[in-house]
Write a protein that holds these residues in place. Structure first.
Motif, PDB file in Angstrom:
ATOM      1  N   SER A  74     -55.020  30.280  -7.799  1.00 53.32           N
ATOM      2  CA  SER A  74     -53.568  30.141  -7.813  1.00 53.32           C
ATOM      3  C   SER A  74     -53.209  28.673  -7.671  1.00 53.32           C
ATOM      4  CB  SER A  74     -52.943  30.944  -6.662  1.00 53.32           C
ATOM      5  OG  SER A  74     -53.223  30.305  -5.440  1.00 53.32           O
ATOM      6  N   ARG A  75     -51.959  28.403  -7.838  1.00 54.21           N
ATOM      7  CA  ARG A  75     -51.492  27.028  -7.724  1.00 54.21           C
ATOM      8  C   ARG A  75     -51.077  26.689  -6.300  1.00 54.21           C
ATOM      9  NH1 ARG A  75     -47.853  26.301 -13.275  1.00 54.21           N
ATOM     10  NH2 ARG A  75     -49.555  26.766 -14.736  1.00 54.21           N
ATOM     11  N   ASN A  76     -51.162  27.639  -5.401  1.00 54.36           N
ATOM     12  CA  ASN A  76     -50.768  27.398  -4.018  1.00 54.36           C
ATOM     13  C   ASN A  76     -51.890  26.745  -3.233  1.00 54.36           C
ATOM     14  OD1 ASN A  76     -48.278  28.647  -4.471  1.00 54.36           O
ATOM     15  ND2 ASN A  76     -49.135  30.668  -4.042  1.00 54.36           N
ATOM     16  N   SER A  77     -51.529  25.978  -2.222  1.00 57.70           N
ATOM     17  CA  SER A  77     -52.519  25.300  -1.381  1.00 57.70           C
ATOM     18  C   SER A  77     -53.090  26.206  -0.310  1.00 57.70           C
ATOM     19  CB  SER A  77     -51.887  24.067  -0.718  1.00 57.70           C
ATOM     20  OG  SER A  77     -51.470  23.149  -1.698  1.00 57.70           O
ATOM     21  N   SER A  78     -52.497  27.374  -0.133  1.00 54.35           N
ATOM     22  CA  SER A  78     -52.957  28.304   0.894  1.00 54.35           C
ATOM     23  C   SER A  78     -52.824  29.721   0.368  1.00 54.35           C
ATOM     24  CB  SER A  78     -52.162  28.121   2.193  1.00 54.35           C
ATOM     25  OG  SER A  78     -50.777  28.333   1.957  1.00 54.35           O
ATOM     26  N   THR A  79     -53.419  30.666   1.094  1.00 51.95           N
ATOM     27  CA  THR A  79     -53.410  32.064   0.662  1.00 51.95           C
ATOM     28  C   THR A  79     -52.870  32.951   1.777  1.00 51.95           C
ATOM     29  OG1 THR A  79     -55.315  31.733  -0.777  1.00 51.95           O
ATOM     30  CG2 THR A  79     -54.817  33.994  -0.147  1.00 51.95           C
ATOM     31  N   LYS A  80     -51.783  33.649   1.486  1.00 54.35           N
ATOM     32  CA  LYS A  80     -51.209  34.578   2.457  1.00 54.35           C
ATOM     33  C   LYS A  80     -51.965  35.905   2.409  1.00 54.35           C
ATOM     34  CE  LYS A  80     -46.574  32.589   2.139  1.00 54.35           C
ATOM     35  NZ  LYS A  80     -45.153  32.830   1.787  1.00 54.35           N
ATOM     36  N   LEU A  81     -52.026  36.562   3.539  1.00 63.76           N
ATOM     37  CA  LEU A  81     -52.748  37.828   3.617  1.00 63.76           C
ATOM     38  C   LEU A  81     -52.166  38.853   2.655  1.00 63.76           C
ATOM     39  CD1 LEU A  81     -54.985  39.429   5.076  1.00 63.76           C
ATOM     40  CD2 LEU A  81     -53.267  40.123   6.752  1.00 63.76           C
ATOM     41  N   LYS A  82     -50.849  38.891   2.534  1.00 56.29           N
ATOM     42  CA  LYS A  82     -50.195  39.909   1.697  1.00 56.29           C
ATOM     43  C   LYS A  82     -50.499  39.724   0.213  1.00 56.29           C
ATOM     44  CE  LYS A  82     -45.761  37.453   1.276  1.00 56.29           C
ATOM     45  NZ  LYS A  82     -45.794  37.310  -0.181  1.00 56.29           N
ATOM     46  N   GLY A  99     -63.849  34.901  16.989  1.00 56.26           N
ATOM     47  CA  GLY A  99     -64.407  36.221  16.695  1.00 56.26           C
ATOM     48  C   GLY A  99     -63.333  37.171  16.195  1.00 56.26           C
ATOM     49  N   ILE A 100     -63.335  38.387  16.733  1.00 56.35           N
ATOM     50  CA  ILE A 100     -62.239  39.317  16.452  1.00 56.35           C
ATOM     51  C   ILE A 100     -61.345  39.479  17.675  1.00 56.35           C
ATOM     52  CG2 ILE A 100     -63.379  40.623  14.627  1.00 56.35           C
ATOM     53  CD1 ILE A 100     -64.217  42.676  16.660  1.00 56.35           C
ATOM     54  N   GLY A 101     -61.745  38.895  18.802  1.00 55.20           N
ATOM     55  CA  GLY A 101     -61.012  39.092  20.049  1.00 55.20           C
ATOM     56  C   GLY A 101     -59.779  38.237  20.199  1.00 55.20           C
ATOM     57  N   LYS A 102     -59.712  37.101  19.469  1.00 63.26           N
ATOM     58  CA  LYS A 102     -58.589  36.174  19.691  1.00 63.26           C
ATOM     59  C   LYS A 102     -57.872  35.780  18.403  1.00 63.26           C
ATOM     60  CE  LYS A 102     -60.038  34.196  24.095  1.00 63.26           C
ATOM     61  NZ  LYS A 102     -60.473  32.989  24.834  1.00 63.26           N
ATOM     62  N   ARG A 103     -57.961  36.637  17.396  1.00 59.84           N
ATOM     63  CA  ARG A 103     -57.330  36.286  16.119  1.00 59.84           C
ATOM     64  C   ARG A 103     -55.821  36.104  16.258  1.00 59.84           C
ATOM     65  NH1 ARG A 103     -59.430  40.606  11.772  1.00 59.84           N
ATOM     66  NH2 ARG A 103     -58.169  41.925  13.175  1.00 59.84           N
ATOM     67  N   ASN A 104     -55.173  36.983  17.033  1.00 59.62           N
ATOM     68  CA  ASN A 104     -53.721  36.867  17.167  1.00 59.62           C
ATOM     69  C   ASN A 104     -53.329  35.602  17.915  1.00 59.62           C
ATOM     70  OD1 ASN A 104     -54.890  38.003  19.488  1.00 59.62           O
ATOM     71  ND2 ASN A 104     -52.954  38.914  20.140  1.00 59.62           N
ATOM     72  N   PHE A 105     -54.140  35.183  18.898  1.00 62.10           N
ATOM     73  CA  PHE A 105     -53.835  33.963  19.642  1.00 62.10           C
ATOM     74  C   PHE A 105     -54.012  32.721  18.769  1.00 62.10           C
ATOM     75  CE2 PHE A 105     -55.351  36.799  23.179  1.00 62.10           C
ATOM     76  CZ  PHE A 105     -54.093  36.999  23.736  1.00 62.10           C
ATOM     77  N   LEU A 106     -54.967  32.767  17.838  1.00 59.48           N
ATOM     78  CA  LEU A 106     -55.163  31.625  16.945  1.00 59.48           C
ATOM     79  C   LEU A 106     -53.928  31.389  16.096  1.00 59.48           C
ATOM     80  CD1 LEU A 106     -57.173  29.483  15.873  1.00 59.48           C
ATOM     81  CD2 LEU A 106     -57.810  31.134  14.108  1.00 59.48           C
ATOM     82  N   GLU A 107     -53.311  32.469  15.639  1.00 57.21           N
ATOM     83  CA  GLU A 107     -52.098  32.321  14.833  1.00 57.21           C
ATOM     84  C   GLU A 107     -50.951  31.777  15.664  1.00 57.21           C
ATOM     85  OE1 GLU A 107     -49.394  34.935  11.706  1.00 57.21           O
ATOM     86  OE2 GLU A 107     -51.503  35.393  12.027  1.00 57.21           O
ATOM     87  N   ILE A 108     -50.858  32.211  16.918  1.00 57.04           N
ATOM     88  CA  ILE A 108     -49.833  31.660  17.806  1.00 57.04           C
ATOM     89  C   ILE A 108     -50.084  30.169  18.027  1.00 57.04           C
ATOM     90  CG2 ILE A 108     -48.902  31.701  20.163  1.00 57.04           C
ATOM     91  CD1 ILE A 108     -49.598  34.712  20.219  1.00 57.04           C
ATOM     92  N   GLU A 109     -51.355  29.810  18.184  1.00 57.76           N
ATOM     93  CA  GLU A 109     -51.718  28.424  18.487  1.00 57.76           C
ATOM     94  C   GLU A 109     -51.479  27.478  17.317  1.00 57.76           C
ATOM     95  OE1 GLU A 109     -55.779  25.960  19.690  1.00 57.76           O
ATOM     96  OE2 GLU A 109     -55.514  28.010  20.401  1.00 57.76           O
ATOM     97  N   LEU A 110     -51.879  27.894  16.115  1.00 56.94           N
ATOM     98  CA  LEU A 110     -51.847  26.979  14.973  1.00 56.94           C
ATOM     99  C   LEU A 110     -50.741  27.263  13.968  1.00 56.94           C
ATOM    100  CD1 LEU A 110     -55.675  26.658  14.210  1.00 56.94           C
ATOM    101  CD2 LEU A 110     -54.242  25.175  15.613  1.00 56.94           C
ATOM    102  N   GLY A 111     -50.218  28.470  13.977  1.00 57.66           N
ATOM    103  CA  GLY A 111     -49.178  28.828  13.025  1.00 57.66           C
ATOM    104  C   GLY A 111     -49.735  29.496  11.781  1.00 57.66           C
ATOM    105  N   GLU A 112     -48.887  30.265  11.110  1.00 59.10           N
ATOM    106  CA  GLU A 112     -49.306  31.058   9.957  1.00 59.10           C
ATOM    107  C   GLU A 112     -49.816  30.181   8.809  1.00 59.10           C
ATOM    108  OE1 GLU A 112     -47.501  34.451   6.880  1.00 59.10           O
ATOM    109  OE2 GLU A 112     -46.279  33.671   8.528  1.00 59.10           O
ATOM    110  N   ASP A 113     -49.178  29.033   8.577  1.00 59.09           N
ATOM    111  CA  ASP A 113     -49.571  28.189   7.448  1.00 59.09           C
ATOM    112  C   ASP A 113     -50.989  27.654   7.606  1.00 59.09           C
ATOM    113  OD1 ASP A 113     -47.184  28.572   6.134  1.00 59.09           O
ATOM    114  OD2 ASP A 113     -46.241  26.768   6.936  1.00 59.09           O
ATOM    115  N   ALA A 114     -51.362  27.296   8.831  1.00 59.93           N
ATOM    116  CA  ALA A 114     -52.734  26.818   9.070  1.00 59.93           C
ATOM    117  C   ALA A 114     -53.749  27.930   8.825  1.00 59.93           C
ATOM    118  CB  ALA A 114     -52.865  26.278  10.493  1.00 59.93           C
ATOM    119  N   ILE A 115     -53.420  29.151   9.238  1.00 61.62           N
ATOM    120  CA  ILE A 115     -54.312  30.287   8.996  1.00 61.62           C
ATOM    121  C   ILE A 115     -54.428  30.556   7.497  1.00 61.62           C
ATOM    122  CG2 ILE A 115     -54.760  32.721   9.480  1.00 61.62           C
ATOM    123  CD1 ILE A 115     -54.889  30.823  11.911  1.00 61.62           C
ATOM    124  N   ASN A 116     -53.323  30.446   6.789  1.00 68.46           N
ATOM    125  CA  ASN A 116     -53.352  30.657   5.338  1.00 68.46           C
ATOM    126  C   ASN A 116     -54.236  29.623   4.640  1.00 68.46           C
ATOM    127  OD1 ASN A 116     -51.600  32.797   5.669  1.00 68.46           O
ATOM    128  ND2 ASN A 116     -49.770  31.644   5.110  1.00 68.46           N
TER     129      ASN A 116
END
Length: 555
Positions: A62-70, A507-524
């Motif tokens: 794609s032409r986007n710099s990141s990939t959204k889960l959806k 791992g799988i234990g802190k995935r939600n905290f990582l998104e809080i910490e870095l934001g959705e765009d960084a995860i994408n």
């Protein structure tokens, strides 16, 4: 057929491909007709494949710099038949004896006694594979890439956040037999090792040379796993985490490609920092099979000092003062009053300690005079911060006994818990880190949380680099209450410019905290990198962040 071709050409990727073919020049109309007739099936097949590449993982290209889960489609993994075919080919590569599906092996590689994140019934591998070389792993990955078999790399198995759980049951690739020290370059202060080498074994091997690896994690930790979680340990205040101790890596990618991220010079400006991309990636981008690690000269003289305080804030103020003074300590460790209570209970030393917040420090230098001068300055600093008792070792034996208190702290906790609370007691181990200037107020607040909760707790801190473990005893039926308390502590750390994990990883234990910490765009952006290196999402699926829009897990 005409309708089919119209729909086919609507796909942007397919349309460009089709236009290119139709733009070809032929000398006669007859040649053009014959060429099209002969190659119509080829056109359709090639276009479908090319179109598939455009949409294999949603919007992979794609032409986007990141990939959204959806924007992703669910990954497709091997059927039972495909899996069996893949395993049979893997047996030809490594030998049948090096592929096992025994319950004992599978259970051994599915959890450990310390992790809070235990695997569900469907989160275990179907078989365990024991390769012995980078080349064997490359051949294995070519097979699993062909058949879409998910792979979990395994090294040491001491991690706590479910890093090696097979969320998509496939094969677990154990580096246990890749435990060779390939080269030690004493004058260059580096060593080349396979990923299954334990740091304890490496340091034992290096001891006669007076060299050592700086990172000292859990006793069973191995190099590849330490790299994958950017592990650190007690010595991090002096030598840093693994990212400061790795020069270059040999990595096998998802399709079996073997790369070397860097050569041996410490300094290089040659291209992207590929080494850094893989450190902390938790096996989701590639399999680290070999590493060139930095070595450090063991201190010629070293001693241990212990300082006890009335208030926990005095300990953190002391650490700040020591670091700002320019004294370079090997380590600075904090144990709170409850931890000192457990130490006394377990008789780790002949001395009975005051049950108050305590700092353990290691100081090294070129000679005894330098070390003594450091100890003198440190003692002055502790006294300025209301130190109640200051002890230091006069020789190596005394130092080893004093430091045994800190080294044995975790086992002292287990000893106390099993005997005084419940024989089935569990221990939740956190690893929050905040800026040093925030540490005092954060620990004070967490003390308040503990008082309110009613849980028995202890704090162990690698406070030299402002990382601490707030550990909680809990029973099986108290899991959710304990989880709520841990969540509250982590959010406190994040609100104080901290991180949800100082050294254990996501791992799988802190995935939600990582998104809080870095934001959705960084995860994408991370997801985009994952898809670029692992388009079929085979490597350690579901770790660090979600890769499947149907993944409803909250952590």
């Amino acid at each position: 057929m005409v309708l089919g071709f119209k729909n086919f050409r609507k796909n942007p990727c397919n349309g460009k491909f089709f236009s290119f073919i139709l733009s070809r020049n032929f000398s006669t109309q007859r040649q053009q007709t014959i060429w099209r007739a002969k190659n119509v099936s080829y056109l359709i097949a090639s276009g479908v494949v090319f179109g598939g590449l455009c949409s294999y993982s949603g919007k992979l290209i794609s032409r986007n710099s990141s990939t959204k889960l959806k924007d992703l489609r669910p990954p497709r993994y091997a059927s039972e038949t495909e899996f069996d075919l893949a395993v049979n080919k893997i047996k030809l590569i490594v030998g049948e004896k090096n592929v096992t599906n025994s319950i004992v092996d599978i259970n051994h590689h599915s959890t450990n006694e310390f992790t809070t994140i235990t695997p569900g019934r469907s989160q275990k591998p179907k078989c365990v594979v024991y390769p012995e070389s980078t080349e064997e792993i490359s051949k294995i990955m070519k097979v699993v890439f062909e058949y879409n078999v998910p792979v979990v790399p395994y090294s040491g198995g001491t991690s706590l956040e479910g890093h090696f759980h097979s969320t998509r049951p496939g094969i677990l690739l154990s580096l246990k037999r890749m435990n060779k020290i390939l080269a030690v370059h004493e004058d260059d202060l580096d060593a080349v090792v396979q990923g299954g080498v334990g740091w304890v074994e490496l340091n034992n091997y290096l001891e006669p040379s007076g060299l050592m690896l700086g990172c000292d994690c859990g006793t069973g930790a191995q190099i590849s796993g330490m790299i994958n979680t950017n592990a650190s340990g007690l010595n991090a205040s002096r030598y840093g985490a693994m990212k400061e101790n790795v020069i270059g890596l040999t990595v096998v990618l998802a399709d079996g490609t073997i790369i070397k991220t860097k050569k041996r010079p410490r300094k290089s400006s040659a291209g992207y920092n590929l080494t850094g991309i893989f450190i902390g990636s938790e096996g989701t981008l590639g399999i680290v099979t070999e590493a060139t690690v930095k070595l450090h000269v063991r201190p010629k003289y070293e001693t241990v000092a212990v300082a006890q305080f009335q208030d926990i804030s005095d300990t953190t103020n002391t650490v700040t003062s020591i670091l700002r003074s320019g004294i370079q300590v090997q380590l600075v460790e904090l144990m709170d009053k409850n931890m000192m209570k457990f130490v006394n209970y377990s008789d780790l030393t002949t001395r009975k300690w005051q049950e108050t917040p305590t700092l353990f420090l290691k100081v090294g230098g070129l000679n005894q005079i330098v070390v003594n001068e450091y100890i003198k300055k440190i003692k002055n600093i502790t006294q300025m911060n209301n130190c109640k008792d200051f002890i230091f070792a006069n020789n190596k034996e005394e130092g080893e006994e004093l430091f045994a208190v800190r080294k044995g702290a975790f086992y002292a906790m287990l000893d106390y818990g099993y005997n005084e609370i419940d024989e089935n007691i569990k221990l939740w181990v956190t690893d929050i880190a905040v800026p040093l200037s925030k540490l005092s107020s954060v620990l004070k607040t967490i003390d308040g949380y503990f008082e309110e909760s009613g849980f028995q707790t202890a704090i162990l801190g690698h406070v030299g680099d402002s990382n601490f473990h707030a550990d909680i005893y809990y029973k099986e039926d108290e899991f959710e209450k304990c989880q709520d308390l841990v969540t509250r502590m982590i959010k406190l750390g994040l609100s104080n410019e901290g991180t949800c994990t100082g050294e254990h990883g996501i791992g799988i234990g802190k995935r939600n905290f990582l998104e809080i910490e870095l934001g959705e765009d960084a995860i994408n952006l991370m997801r985009k990198l994952k898809l670029a290196l692992d388009p079929k999402r085979l490597l350690n699926p579901d770790k660090v962040f979600k890769i499947d829009p149907n993944d409803m897990g909250q952590s």
